[in-house]
Design an enzyme around this catalytic site. Sequence first.
Site, PDB file in Angstrom:
ATOM      1  N   TYR A   1      43.816  32.234  34.937  1.00 10.84           N
ATOM      2  CA  TYR A   1      44.826  32.199  33.679  1.00 10.84           C
ATOM      3  C   TYR A   1      44.446  31.214  32.671  1.00 10.84           C
ATOM      4  O   TYR A   1      45.054  31.183  31.592  1.00 10.84           O
ATOM      5  CB  TYR A   1      46.403  32.239  33.991  1.00 10.84           C
ATOM      6  CG  TYR A   1      46.756  33.497  34.913  1.00 10.84           C
ATOM      7  CD1 TYR A   1      46.714  34.689  34.331  1.00 10.84           C
ATOM      8  CD2 TYR A   1      46.981  33.069  36.285  1.00 10.84           C
ATOM      9  CE1 TYR A   1      47.053  35.569  35.285  1.00 10.84           C
ATOM     10  CE2 TYR A   1      47.328  34.403  37.181  1.00 10.84           C
ATOM     11  CZ  TYR A   1      47.189  35.539  36.538  1.00 10.84           C
ATOM     12  OH  TYR A   1      47.582  36.736  37.326  1.00 10.84           O
TER      13      TYR A   1
ATOM     14  N   HIS B   1      47.356  41.188  28.219  1.00 14.74           N
ATOM     15  CA  HIS B   1      47.036  40.419  29.548  1.00 14.74           C
ATOM     16  C   HIS B   1      46.144  39.356  29.382  1.00 14.74           C
ATOM     17  O   HIS B   1      44.990  39.638  28.764  1.00 14.74           O
ATOM     18  CB  HIS B   1      46.423  41.341  30.747  1.00 14.74           C
ATOM     19  CG  HIS B   1      47.369  42.557  30.887  1.00 14.74           C
ATOM     20  ND1 HIS B   1      48.632  42.344  31.554  1.00 14.74           N
ATOM     21  CD2 HIS B   1      47.302  43.740  30.166  1.00 14.74           C
ATOM     22  CE1 HIS B   1      49.232  43.453  31.481  1.00 14.74           C
ATOM     23  NE2 HIS B   1      48.668  44.374  30.628  1.00 14.74           N
TER      24      HIS B   1
END
Length: 148
Positions: A24, A101
């Site tokens: 991430y 995302h």
Amino acid sequence: MSQRIDILNGPNLNLLGVREPQIYGHQTLADVEQLCRGFAKTRDLEVAFRQSNHEGQIIDWIQEARASAAAIIINPAGFTSTSIAILDALKTFEGPIVEVHLSNIHRREAFRHHSYVSLAATGVICGLGTHGYVLALEAIADLIETPV
Ligand code: DHK
């Protein structure tokens, strides 16, 4: 008057920057908010930037957006592949919806590949990290000015 874009972030995104940074990245959610606010200013958009670990809270925000927001950007995180209730709420929203995302969910575990939210989304951006949020805002700014 500038239009409001609601940017909704789902569970565990409060831990962005420290949570699995190899997936991430190192930027925090506050960094993402700053990026979004910076871009929004250039297109005269107002931003409501929110995060919750609770499905019901996200649904309440989507319902609230029906009356107060021109568009929704949503990273549903773990609720992407589980929440019919978030899908149903998004279906009641009339403006553009962009699903974001950070990671490319299609290169990851099979259970992340299916998104209920995509059934209500105008567009989907994944795999481009925090830049995906800015791209979503840019797309929305264009859509609001010139609806397809
Ligand atoms: C974030 C999450 O928390 C995961 O549950 C999703 C998404 C992917 C992201 O890439 O931003 O599967």
